[in-house]
Design a protein around this motif. Structure first.
Motif, PDB file in Angstrom:
ATOM      1  N   THR A   1       0.826  -1.206   0.000  1.00 51.75           N
ATOM      2  CA  THR A   1       0.000   0.000   0.000  1.00 51.75           C
ATOM      3  C   THR A   1       0.861   1.257   0.000  1.00 51.75           C
ATOM      4  O   THR A   1       0.626   2.193  -0.773  1.00 51.75           O
ATOM      5  CB  THR A   1      -0.948   0.005   1.212  1.00 51.75           C
ATOM      6  N   LEU A   2       1.878   1.285   0.849  1.00 53.15           N
ATOM      7  CA  LEU A   2       2.766   2.444   0.884  1.00 53.15           C
ATOM      8  C   LEU A   2       3.517   2.589  -0.436  1.00 53.15           C
ATOM      9  O   LEU A   2       3.594   3.679  -1.009  1.00 53.15           O
ATOM     10  CB  LEU A   2       3.761   2.325   2.034  1.00 53.15           C
ATOM     11  N   PHE A   3       4.089   1.499  -0.928  1.00 53.48           N
ATOM     12  CA  PHE A   3       4.849   1.563  -2.178  1.00 53.48           C
ATOM     13  C   PHE A   3       3.972   2.018  -3.340  1.00 53.48           C
ATOM     14  O   PHE A   3       4.412   2.780  -4.208  1.00 53.48           O
ATOM     15  CB  PHE A   3       5.462   0.199  -2.495  1.00 53.48           C
ATOM     16  N   SER A   4       2.733   1.549  -3.386  1.00 52.51           N
ATOM     17  CA  SER A   4       1.829   1.931  -4.472  1.00 52.51           C
ATOM     18  C   SER A   4       1.515   3.422  -4.435  1.00 52.51           C
ATOM     19  O   SER A   4       1.307   4.040  -5.483  1.00 52.51           O
ATOM     20  CB  SER A   4       0.532   1.122  -4.396  1.00 52.51           C
ATOM     21  N   MET A   5       1.474   3.994  -3.244  1.00 54.61           N
ATOM     22  CA  MET A   5       1.251   5.439  -3.114  1.00 54.61           C
ATOM     23  C   MET A   5       2.493   6.237  -3.496  1.00 54.61           C
ATOM     24  O   MET A   5       2.395   7.316  -4.085  1.00 54.61           O
ATOM     25  CB  MET A   5       0.842   5.779  -1.678  1.00 54.61           C
ATOM     26  N   MET A   6       3.670   5.707  -3.177  1.00 52.82           N
ATOM     27  CA  MET A   6       4.901   6.474  -3.334  1.00 52.82           C
ATOM     28  C   MET A   6       5.553   6.337  -4.702  1.00 52.82           C
ATOM     29  O   MET A   6       6.073   7.317  -5.247  1.00 52.82           O
ATOM     30  CB  MET A   6       5.928   6.046  -2.272  1.00 52.82           C
ATOM     31  N   PHE A   7       5.577   5.128  -5.255  1.00 53.28           N
ATOM     32  CA  PHE A   7       6.428   4.822  -6.396  1.00 53.28           C
ATOM     33  C   PHE A   7       5.636   4.638  -7.684  1.00 53.28           C
ATOM     34  O   PHE A   7       4.503   4.146  -7.672  1.00 53.28           O
ATOM     35  CB  PHE A   7       7.235   3.547  -6.127  1.00 53.28           C
ATOM     36  N   GLU A   8       6.271   4.968  -8.794  1.00 50.17           N
ATOM     37  CA  GLU A   8       5.657   4.772 -10.105  1.00 50.17           C
ATOM     38  C   GLU A   8       5.522   3.287 -10.442  1.00 50.17           C
ATOM     39  O   GLU A   8       4.670   2.899 -11.246  1.00 50.17           O
ATOM     40  CB  GLU A   8       6.496   5.454 -11.191  1.00 50.17           C
ATOM     41  N   GLU A   9       6.346   2.457  -9.813  1.00 49.19           N
ATOM     42  CA  GLU A   9       6.361   1.034 -10.149  1.00 49.19           C
ATOM     43  C   GLU A   9       6.619   0.226  -8.884  1.00 49.19           C
ATOM     44  O   GLU A   9       7.432   0.615  -8.048  1.00 49.19           O
ATOM     45  CB  GLU A   9       7.477   0.770 -11.163  1.00 49.19           C
ATOM     46  N   VAL A  10       5.929  -0.894  -8.760  1.00 54.37           N
ATOM     47  CA  VAL A  10       6.148  -1.819  -7.647  1.00 54.37           C
ATOM     48  C   VAL A  10       6.424  -3.201  -8.227  1.00 54.37           C
ATOM     49  O   VAL A  10       5.687  -3.683  -9.093  1.00 54.37           O
ATOM     50  CB  VAL A  10       4.946  -1.886  -6.689  1.00 54.37           C
ATOM     51  N   ILE A  11       7.491  -3.832  -7.754  1.00 59.10           N
ATOM     52  CA  ILE A  11       7.861  -5.174  -8.185  1.00 59.10           C
ATOM     53  C   ILE A  11       7.857  -6.093  -6.972  1.00 59.10           C
ATOM     54  O   ILE A  11       8.366  -5.744  -5.909  1.00 59.10           O
ATOM     55  CB  ILE A  11       9.251  -5.192  -8.852  1.00 59.10           C
ATOM     56  N   LEU A  12       7.293  -7.261  -7.157  1.00 57.70           N
ATOM     57  CA  LEU A  12       7.255  -8.282  -6.106  1.00 57.70           C
ATOM     58  C   LEU A  12       8.055  -9.480  -6.602  1.00 57.70           C
ATOM     59  O   LEU A  12       7.743 -10.061  -7.642  1.00 57.70           O
ATOM     60  CB  LEU A  12       5.801  -8.666  -5.837  1.00 57.70           C
ATOM     61  N   VAL A  13       9.122  -9.822  -5.879  1.00 58.99           N
ATOM     62  CA  VAL A  13       9.980 -10.953  -6.252  1.00 58.99           C
ATOM     63  C   VAL A  13       9.572 -12.145  -5.395  1.00 58.99           C
ATOM     64  O   VAL A  13       9.680 -12.099  -4.167  1.00 58.99           O
ATOM     65  CB  VAL A  13      11.469 -10.625  -6.041  1.00 58.99           C
ATOM     66  N   VAL A  14       9.104 -13.216  -6.047  1.00 57.71           N
ATOM     67  CA  VAL A  14       8.510 -14.348  -5.324  1.00 57.71           C
ATOM     68  C   VAL A  14       9.015 -15.678  -5.891  1.00 57.71           C
ATOM     69  O   VAL A  14       9.611 -15.730  -6.964  1.00 57.71           O
ATOM     70  CB  VAL A  14       6.968 -14.298  -5.412  1.00 57.71           C
ATOM     71  N   ASN A  15       8.725 -16.748  -5.155  1.00 60.06           N
ATOM     72  CA  ASN A  15       9.004 -18.098  -5.644  1.00 60.06           C
ATOM     73  C   ASN A  15       7.791 -18.732  -6.296  1.00 60.06           C
ATOM     74  O   ASN A  15       7.925 -19.536  -7.225  1.00 60.06           O
ATOM     75  CB  ASN A  15       9.463 -19.000  -4.490  1.00 60.06           C
ATOM     76  N   GLU A  16       6.605 -18.390  -5.796  1.00 62.33           N
ATOM     77  CA  GLU A  16       5.362 -18.996  -6.279  1.00 62.33           C
ATOM     78  C   GLU A  16       4.419 -17.904  -6.775  1.00 62.33           C
ATOM     79  O   GLU A  16       3.548 -17.444  -6.031  1.00 62.33           O
ATOM     80  CB  GLU A  16       4.701 -19.799  -5.168  1.00 62.33           C
TER      81      GLU A  16
END
Length: 208
Positions: free
Chosen positions: A40-55
């Motif tokens: 939620t914070l990143f979506s408000m602050m940044f132009e782009e959000v990346i999530l690095v996951v295994n699944e």
């Protein structure tokens, strides 16, 4: 809120050794999961959000670019590498999914410290550097890739001191007096501590 030309990277691909059978990302602290608080914070602050996951299938309902590690080492350095590789901006703020009190004030201060010749802007608390609460430039990638090939997995091992700007603890405490931003949930006991911290004085999505 005007968004910043920067990528927010959340590393959520850990093996959860001390949480067997449980995905830490989806554990609640306060009224939201740890991942939701950060996202939620990143979506408000940044132009782009990346999530690095295994699944990836577990995260399809999250509005972010979902990626997996490129290097098979299954370590935080590999996650950092994947985040920087896919980032659409030169700078990325990188954190882990188990850091529920990410601080907007800390992030904005780090962003203000960017300057030519620096590749990493990193908090230094009384315990040392905080590599999973730091800003990284894409130009870090060659050294990261070299260390991955050498199987040198500690993040701090790829740093070139002259390219790093450290933010001292006194400055960090002026922005986050209890240094909540660095608290991470490694164990079930840590999770209960985080829940207690949220009940006592939760600034809400890191905006304190």
């Amino acid at each position: 809120m005007e968004k910043i030309d920067c990528t927010g990277v959340i590393l959520a691909g850990g093996r959860n050794r001390r949480f067997p059978g449980i995905n830490k990302s989806f554990q609640t602290v306060g009224t939201h999961t740890m991942l939701a608080r950060i996202h939620t914070l990143f979506s408000m602050m940044f132009e782009e959000v990346i999530l690095v996951v295994n699944e990836p299938a577990l995260f399809l309902d999250i509005d972010a670019l979902i990626v997996t590690d490129i290097d098979p080492s299954q370590c935080a350095l590999a996650g950092l590498h994947a985040g920087l590789f896919h980032a659409g901006f030169d700078w990325s703020y990188v954190t882990a999914c188990d850091v529920p009190f990410v601080s907007e004030k800390i992030i904005r201060y780090l962003l203000a410290q960017r300057s030519p010749g620096k590749q990493i802007i990193i908090p230094r608390t009384w315990e040392g550097l905080e590599p999973l609460s730091a800003l990284y430039h894409k130009s870090c990638m060659p050294r990261i890739e070299t260390n991955l090939k050498k199987k040198v997995f500690m993040i701090k091992k790829f740093f070139k001191p002259e390219r790093v700007r450290q933010i001292p603890p006194q400055t960090l405490e002026s922005l986050d007096p209890d240094l909540r931003f660095k608290f991470n949930v490694n164990t079930p006991a840590d999770l209960e501590t985080a829940r207690g911290m949220a009940q006592d004085s939760d600034p809400g999505y890191g905006r304190g």
